[in-house]
Design an enzyme around this catalytic site. Structure first.
Site, PDB file in Angstrom:
ATOM      1  N   HIS A   5      -0.821  17.745  -6.977  1.00  0.00           N
ATOM      2  CA  HIS A   5      -2.174  18.083  -7.439  1.00  0.00           C
ATOM      3  C   HIS A   5      -2.943  18.702  -6.273  1.00  0.00           C
ATOM      4  O   HIS A   5      -3.154  18.052  -5.244  1.00  0.00           O
ATOM      5  CB  HIS A   5      -2.887  16.818  -7.935  1.00  0.00           C
TER       6      HIS A   5
ATOM      7  N   HIS B  99       0.873  33.306  -0.586  1.00  0.00           N
ATOM      8  CA  HIS B  99       2.253  33.794  -0.753  1.00  0.00           C
ATOM      9  C   HIS B  99       3.297  32.804  -0.208  1.00  0.00           C
ATOM     10  O   HIS B  99       3.039  32.056   0.734  1.00  0.00           O
ATOM     11  CB  HIS B  99       2.408  35.135  -0.030  1.00  0.00           C
TER      12      HIS B  99
ATOM     13  N   GLY C 122     -11.756  13.116 -18.121  1.00  0.00           N
ATOM     14  CA  GLY C 122     -12.333  14.361 -17.625  1.00  0.00           C
ATOM     15  C   GLY C 122     -11.299  15.462 -17.465  1.00  0.00           C
ATOM     16  O   GLY C 122     -11.519  16.618 -17.850  1.00  0.00           O
ATOM     17  N   HIS C 123     -10.148  15.089 -16.931  1.00  0.00           N
ATOM     18  CA  HIS C 123      -9.100  16.088 -16.738  1.00  0.00           C
ATOM     19  C   HIS C 123      -8.591  16.618 -18.082  1.00  0.00           C
ATOM     20  O   HIS C 123      -8.280  17.809 -18.213  1.00  0.00           O
ATOM     21  CB  HIS C 123      -7.974  15.475 -15.906  1.00  0.00           C
TER      22      HIS C 123
ATOM     23  N   ASP D 186     -10.443  16.055 -31.716  1.00  0.00           N
ATOM     24  CA  ASP D 186     -10.161  14.724 -32.264  1.00  0.00           C
ATOM     25  C   ASP D 186      -9.176  13.956 -31.380  1.00  0.00           C
ATOM     26  O   ASP D 186      -8.245  14.549 -30.809  1.00  0.00           O
ATOM     27  CB  ASP D 186      -9.552  14.849 -33.669  1.00  0.00           C
TER      28      ASP D 186
ATOM     29  N   GLY E  21      -4.624  12.825 -14.258  1.00  0.00           N
ATOM     30  CA  GLY E  21      -4.775  13.297 -12.877  1.00  0.00           C
ATOM     31  C   GLY E  21      -3.870  12.574 -11.896  1.00  0.00           C
ATOM     32  O   GLY E  21      -3.404  13.167 -10.924  1.00  0.00           O
TER      33      GLY E  21
ATOM     34  N   ASP F 252      -4.857   9.152 -26.741  1.00  0.00           N
ATOM     35  CA  ASP F 252      -5.513   8.497 -25.604  1.00  0.00           C
ATOM     36  C   ASP F 252      -5.494   6.984 -25.790  1.00  0.00           C
ATOM     37  O   ASP F 252      -5.641   6.486 -26.918  1.00  0.00           O
ATOM     38  CB  ASP F 252      -6.961   9.002 -25.489  1.00  0.00           C
TER      39      ASP F 252
ATOM     40  N   ILE G 134     -10.332  17.606  -2.750  1.00  0.00           N
ATOM     41  CA  ILE G 134     -11.245  18.705  -3.069  1.00  0.00           C
ATOM     42  C   ILE G 134     -11.742  19.423  -1.792  1.00  0.00           C
ATOM     43  O   ILE G 134     -12.105  18.788  -0.800  1.00  0.00           O
ATOM     44  CB  ILE G 134     -12.422  18.174  -3.926  1.00  0.00           C
TER      45      ILE G 134
HETATM   46  C1  ACO Z   1     -11.828  17.556 -10.802  1.00  0.00           C
HETATM   47  C2  ACO Z   1     -11.714  16.359  -9.847  1.00  0.00           C
HETATM   48  O1  ACO Z   1     -12.573  15.502  -9.778  1.00  0.00           O
HETATM   49  S1  ACO Z   1     -10.286  16.261  -8.890  1.00  0.00           S
HETATM   50  C3  ACO Z   1     -10.509  14.909  -7.784  1.00  0.00           C
HETATM   51  C4  ACO Z   1     -11.219  15.317  -6.518  1.00  0.00           C
HETATM   52  N1  ACO Z   1     -11.374  14.132  -5.661  1.00  0.00           N
HETATM   53  C5  ACO Z   1     -11.019  14.115  -4.381  1.00  0.00           C
HETATM   54  O2  ACO Z   1     -10.599  15.101  -3.830  1.00  0.00           O
HETATM   55  C6  ACO Z   1     -11.150  12.770  -3.706  1.00  0.00           C
HETATM   56  C7  ACO Z   1     -10.314  12.667  -2.449  1.00  0.00           C
HETATM   57  N2  ACO Z   1     -10.370  11.320  -1.929  1.00  0.00           N
HETATM   58  C8  ACO Z   1     -10.857  11.028  -0.716  1.00  0.00           C
HETATM   59  O3  ACO Z   1     -11.258  11.897   0.065  1.00  0.00           O
HETATM   60  C9  ACO Z   1     -10.853   9.540  -0.390  1.00  0.00           C
HETATM   61  O4  ACO Z   1     -12.029   9.264   0.349  1.00  0.00           O
HETATM   62  C10 ACO Z   1      -9.579   9.090   0.370  1.00  0.00           C
HETATM   63  C11 ACO Z   1      -8.425   9.052  -0.651  1.00  0.00           C
HETATM   64  C12 ACO Z   1      -9.210   9.996   1.507  1.00  0.00           C
HETATM   65  C13 ACO Z   1      -9.760   7.702   1.001  1.00  0.00           C
HETATM   66  O5  ACO Z   1     -10.159   6.810   0.049  1.00  0.00           O
HETATM   67  P1  ACO Z   1     -10.331   5.274   0.491  1.00  0.00           P
HETATM   68  O6  ACO Z   1      -9.050   4.759   1.092  1.00  0.00           O
HETATM   69  O7  ACO Z   1     -10.849   4.542  -0.721  1.00  0.00           O
HETATM   70  O8  ACO Z   1     -11.372   5.327   1.670  1.00  0.00           O
HETATM   71  P2  ACO Z   1     -12.843   4.701   1.762  1.00  0.00           P
HETATM   72  O9  ACO Z   1     -13.733   5.314   0.722  1.00  0.00           O
HETATM   73  O10 ACO Z   1     -12.686   3.217   1.763  1.00  0.00           O
HETATM   74  O11 ACO Z   1     -13.336   5.191   3.187  1.00  0.00           O
HETATM   75  C14 ACO Z   1     -12.787   4.675   4.385  1.00  0.00           C
HETATM   76  C15 ACO Z   1     -13.408   5.423   5.546  1.00  0.00           C
HETATM   77  O12 ACO Z   1     -12.895   6.758   5.573  1.00  0.00           O
HETATM   78  C16 ACO Z   1     -13.973   7.702   5.485  1.00  0.00           C
HETATM   79  N3  ACO Z   1     -13.507   8.783   4.621  1.00  0.00           N
HETATM   80  C17 ACO Z   1     -12.989   8.673   3.367  1.00  0.00           C
HETATM   81  N4  ACO Z   1     -12.628   9.864   2.910  1.00  0.00           N
HETATM   82  C18 ACO Z   1     -12.921  10.755   3.866  1.00  0.00           C
HETATM   83  C19 ACO Z   1     -12.771  12.161   3.937  1.00  0.00           C
HETATM   84  N5  ACO Z   1     -12.242  12.857   2.936  1.00  0.00           N
HETATM   85  N6  ACO Z   1     -13.143  12.792   5.071  1.00  0.00           N
HETATM   86  C20 ACO Z   1     -13.675  12.078   6.099  1.00  0.00           C
HETATM   87  N7  ACO Z   1     -13.849  10.732   6.081  1.00  0.00           N
HETATM   88  C21 ACO Z   1     -13.470  10.080   4.971  1.00  0.00           C
HETATM   89  C22 ACO Z   1     -15.127   6.918   4.866  1.00  0.00           C
HETATM   90  O13 ACO Z   1     -16.361   7.500   5.202  1.00  0.00           O
HETATM   91  C23 ACO Z   1     -14.916   5.562   5.472  1.00  0.00           C
HETATM   92  O14 ACO Z   1     -15.397   5.587   6.800  1.00  0.00           O
HETATM   93  P3  ACO Z   1     -16.015   4.282   7.481  1.00  0.00           P
HETATM   94  O15 ACO Z   1     -14.905   3.265   7.522  1.00  0.00           O
HETATM   95  O16 ACO Z   1     -16.426   4.764   8.843  1.00  0.00           O
HETATM   96  O17 ACO Z   1     -17.144   3.861   6.595  1.00  0.00           O
END
Ligand code: ACO
Length: 213
Positions: A147, A138, A13-14, A48, A71, A35, A168
């Protein structure tokens, strides 16, 4: 001069986002991918897939540039370092709709996605991603291989350490220092300094655990 070719490593995707960003710049006559899934598919959208990432040396001569569209910060750093050691020309990509101040700098191998904004006196390191509609205000410093995910807003005079990821839709208030190798979850509001190797999230962001180095 021969047609300019862009070779993008990583057709996920990236990679698609990076390719479209490169197209918007209007300077590449051809864009192709290398890839790991090259044996299963030969194209992604209009582009391609011409080989595996390890085949990059075939393209080292000629009017070609490389871009690493992976990513994961660690993997991107590894590939960019390897390409640099082979003296491969590495592109930086700035989408036509992104803005970067004339008083700011963007490191080699970095990507500014659509509608990203970088305000004055900010330094963005090597191999960074400033994803879609993210803003970096700034006097910030983004170290190498950072990232910043889509829709993040980074206030003025913020420092983000090497290989850190800000999820995000997060916001970081002014003058905060975020260490290296940190992960801040989606929608975080960062209001104070974050130590190296921390994983945290929430409003305000709290550190949940320390990541392995
Ligand atoms: C173009 C693109 O797609 S770029 C990519 C964009 N993607 C992102 O920004 C994803 C960011 N990743 C996250 O926010 C992830 O949830 C992480 C990295 C913070 C944590 O991931 P994991 O360690 O796998 O956590 P997991 O999914 O197991 O959740 C653990 C607990 O934390 C909570 N939790 C996870 N992320 C968040 C968050 N961002 N805010 C609040 N709570 C959260 C879950 O609800 C869960 O709670 P519970 O134990 O009460 O059920």
């Amino acid at each position: 001069m021969a047609d300019k070719l862009l070779i993008i490593i990583g057709a996920g995707g990236h990679g698609k986002v990076a390719a479209e960003c490169a197209e918007s710049m209007g300077i590449y006559q051809k864009i192709v991918f290398l890839d790991a899934g090259a044996s299963e598919r030969t194209s992604v959208g209009p582009w391609d897939i011409v080989g595996m990432p390890e085949d990059f040396e075939r393209y080292l001569s000629g009017n070609s540039e490389f871009f690493v569209a992976i990513g994961d910060n660690q993997a991107r750093a590894k590939w960019l370092t390897g390409l640099d050691e082979c003296k491969a020309p590495i592109a930086s990509l700035i989408h036509a709709s992104a803005t970067i101040s004339d008083y700011s700098t963007l490191g080699v191998g970095s990507l500014l996605c659509a509608h990203a904004v970088v305000n004055p006196f900010t330094s963005i390191g090597l191999g960074c991603i400033v994803n879609t509609s993210a803003s970096i205000d700034h006097d910030c410093v983004l170290d190498n291989f950072v990232h910043i995910a889509p829709g993040c807003h980074i206030a003025g005079t913020v420092k983000v350490g090497e290989k850190s990821f800000i999820g995000i839709g997060s916001s970081v208030v002014q003058s905060v220092n975020i260490g290296k190798n940190c992960v801040l979850g989606a929608g975080s509001v960062v209001v104070g300094d974050i130590k190296d190797n921390s994983l945290g999230y929430g409003v305000p962001a709290k550190i949940i655990k320390t990541l392995e180095k």
